[in-house]
Enzyme design. Structure first.
Site, short mmCIF file in Angstrom:
data_model
loop_
_atom_site.label_atom_id
_atom_site.label_comp_id
_atom_site.label_asym_id
_atom_site.label_seq_id
_atom_site.Cartn_x
_atom_site.Cartn_y
_atom_site.Cartn_z
N CYS A 195 40.71 85.51 72.32
CA CYS A 195 41.97 86.16 72.72
C CYS A 195 42.69 85.33 73.79
O CYS A 195 43.27 85.87 74.73
CB CYS A 195 41.73 87.58 73.23
SG CYS A 195 41.07 88.69 71.97
N ALA A 196 42.61 84.01 73.62
CA ALA A 196 43.26 83.10 74.58
C ALA A 196 43.73 81.86 73.84
O ALA A 196 43.42 80.73 74.21
CB ALA A 196 42.29 82.74 75.70
#
EC number: 2.8.1.7
Length: 626
Positions: free
Chosen positions: A582-583
């Site tokens: 999630c980055a």
């Protein structure tokens, strides 16, 4: 002189030397397993009492010497002796023997040719402290200006132990040593060195002296006691001991948290703040006690500054949708960094689209560090809020939070600090940091899922309208008008996650009893050791090499996809995250879409890191199939 060791009759279920974990088993693990099997077999203390023997040429006992019934289950699952052992394992066993007579009896009954020292027979230089005594944590090592950050270069390890042994003291906090090792334990180690012929694969020359890479520094907790506090660490995955290296995704839960949740549902379960009966009072007291525990953990000025939410994501959205919508307009600017989790990007994108504000992004260098020089160039009178992470979930980078906050305040901007990845690794003082908001999730700090915290300065919370509406957050309602409760109640609409808030309080209390300074020091050494191991693997590239970082070891391996590596490691019982975490923006900054991300916690061990490195080497050489 080489001793002749007779063969041992076959015993059911013993691992063989071909077992991939054969070399990773410590003597402490061996003796614990032996003790458990003795208990399962119903052996009494009298039967397992030690019989010290002084045999010039010790030999392995035959199965008839084992003080257990000869059945397939009596001594099942006893791991084979390791072929090499490091200083840490030997020191742990020596300390355990001195402190636990039952354990010493079990070892002596299984291996009668080992003469174990007792505490009564060893001259005492200082008392042997309990194996778990956080109150005796030595003074922390030198600390970086950032709260709770211990830089790698400020933890020197001398090449030789001190003359007094390896006892850690507040005045000598950088020495080599193992927790509370003193001369008594050192003598026990020497005795174990002289009795190793019961393990044919071991020789005294194969065991390092009590110096080296596994120094424990200023750590003040017993790692094996800590691991026993987490029931899930006894699990096996695909026939292997679970190695949990996915701590950046979620942490495991200690027994005290599990017990606290159970107690709540058995004795306190009720809604809060709205009834006159006994259980409502108990439930309300437990909920508000958890709020006070959070206040203490963060060093907030008041419990009125602590809002319970579902997690970090909801906390950021609360600030963006409430304070942000009230205070931002077209032409204003929001500043974030390249390091952010999607949860600290998307809400600000949405707010920008709704208000006409502009989103600015601080770049990072090739090590994964925030460029403070570029950050200062982005700040202006148009900057209304700066929102950034204290620790990167993808790289482990620790940002210079205090400096970033101070610079933002010079321009009148408010600051939200994302502590999702910092609270389990670093001591946080929101007053010292002077952040306007601080957010974190309970499940990242050994607490339950579905509960998190928004800290906000009281004057900000009082001036902010609620994001959601409903029961519990109102003072008075008519058809014409509603009067809201003051903070924090105005932001806790409806029935909250009462039980998990109580569980979070138990988790934070547990962490504070151990001490975040001790946790940070131990994790620092894990990180140094893990970095050294992975750096030596051909074709492996570490992603994120900032000098100040928390326990994350993201990497890619040439010729292998992160997803395939993650699946192969899972077959070995090793849990890591493989993906974009999630980055996506920060990984793309390094030209990548995905990485493998082992992430550490204070219940992980040096031996687990060696197991990980060995498995990656087998993947790299093709001996571990994908």
């Amino acid at each position: 002189m080489t001793n002749t060791v007779p063969s041992v009759p076959a015993v059911p279920n013993l691992p063989t030397q071909s077992d991939p974990f054969f070399n990773e088993r410590s003597l402490e693990q061996l003796t614990q397993t032996v003790l458990q099997d003795l208990q399962q077999a119903g052996v009494s203390e009298a039967e397992s009492a030690p019989t010290p023997l002084s045999v010039p040429t010790p030999a392995l006992p035959t199965t008839s010497a084992l003080a257990v019934p000869q059945s397939p289950t009596a001594i099942a699952n006893v791991p084979a002796p390791p072929s090499s052992i490091d200083e840490r394992s030997l020191a742990q066993l020596a300390q355990a023997v001195l402190q636990d007579p039952q354990l010493a009896s079990a070892i002596a009954s299984i291996f009668p040719s080992v003469t174990l020292p007792t505490s009564a027979s060893v001259p005492r230089s200082v008392p042997v402290p309990p194996s778990f005594l956080p109150s005796l944590v030595p003074t922390a090592p030198p600390i970086h200006d950032e709260v709770g950050v211990i830089p790698h270069h400020q933890l020197p390890v001398p090449s030789q132990p001190t003359p007094a042994g390896l006892q850690q003291t507040a005045s000598s906090k950088s020495g080599s040593g193992f927790y509370f090792i003193d001369e008594q334990v050192e003598t026990a180690i020497a005795a174990l060195h002289s009795n190793l012929t019961v393990f044919p694969q071991l020789t005294t020359s194969s065991i390092p002296t009590l110096t080296g890479a596994h120094s424990a520094g200023a750590v003040g907790f017993d790692i094996h006691q800590v691991r026993r506090d987490f029931p899930i660490l006894q699990e096996r995955v695909n026939g292997r001991p679970l190695v949990w290296f996915d701590n950046a995704a979620t942490t495991q839960k200690p027994q005290v948290v599990i017990d606290r949740l159970s107690h709540y549902y058995q004795h306190e379960n009720s809604n809060i703040h709205r009834a006159a009966h006994e259980l409502a009072a108990r439930s309300t007291d437990a909920y508000e006690a958890a709020r006070e525990q959070v206040r203490h953990f963060l060093n907030a000025a008041s419990t009125e500054e602590v809002v319970f939410v579902r997690g970090t994501t909801e906390a950021i959205n609360l600030v963006a949708k409430s304070w942000g919508s009230q205070n931002l307009k077209e032409g204003d600017e929001i500043v974030i960094t390249w390091l952010e989790h999607h949860a600290n990007i998307v809400p600000w994108q949405q707010l920008s689209a709704e208000t006409g504000a502009r989103l600015r992004v601080v770049p990072v260098d090739d090590y994964g560090q925030v460029r403070l020089d570029e950050y200062q160039k982005l700040l202006s009178d148009r900057t209304k809020i700066v929102s950034f992470t204290q620790v990167s979930n993808a790289l482990g980078t620790i940002t210079p939070a205090k400096e970033i906050i101070e610079l933002a305040h010079r321009y009148g901007a408010k600051v939200l600090l994302d502590g999702a990845q910092s609270v389990s690794h670093l001591a946080v003082d929101v007053q010292a940091l002077d952040c306007d908001w601080f957010v974190f999730s309970g499940h990242k700090v050994f607490g339950p899922t579905g509960i998190g915290v928004l800290y906000g300065k009281q004057e900000l919370l009082d001036a902010t309208l609620p994001w959601q509406s409903g029961g519990n957050m109102i003072a008075d309602v008519t058809f014409e008008k509603t009067v809201y409760q003051p903070a924090p109640a105005r932001f806790e609409a409806g029935t909250g996650n009462i039980a998990d808030a109580v569980g979070l309080g138990a988790a934070l209390e547990y962490v504070q009893k151990i001490g975040l300074e001790a946790i940070a020091a131990y994790e620092h050494e894990l990180l140094v050791h893990g970095t050294a191991l992975l750096s030596q693997i051909p074709g492996l590239r570490l992603i994120g090499t900032a000098p100040h970082k928390a326990a994350v070891l993201s990497f890619v391996l040439e010729g292998f996809s992160p997803e395939a590596i993650g699946q192969a490691l899972n077959r070995e019982g090793i849990a890591v995250r493989a993906g974009h975490h999630c980055a996506q923006p920060i990984l793309r900054r390094f030209g990548l879409e995905t990485t493998v991300r082992p992430s550490l916690a204070f219940y992980n061990t040096f031996e687990e890191l060696e197991t990980l490195a060995a498995a990656i080497r087998r993947i790299q050489t093709g001996s571990l199939a994908l």
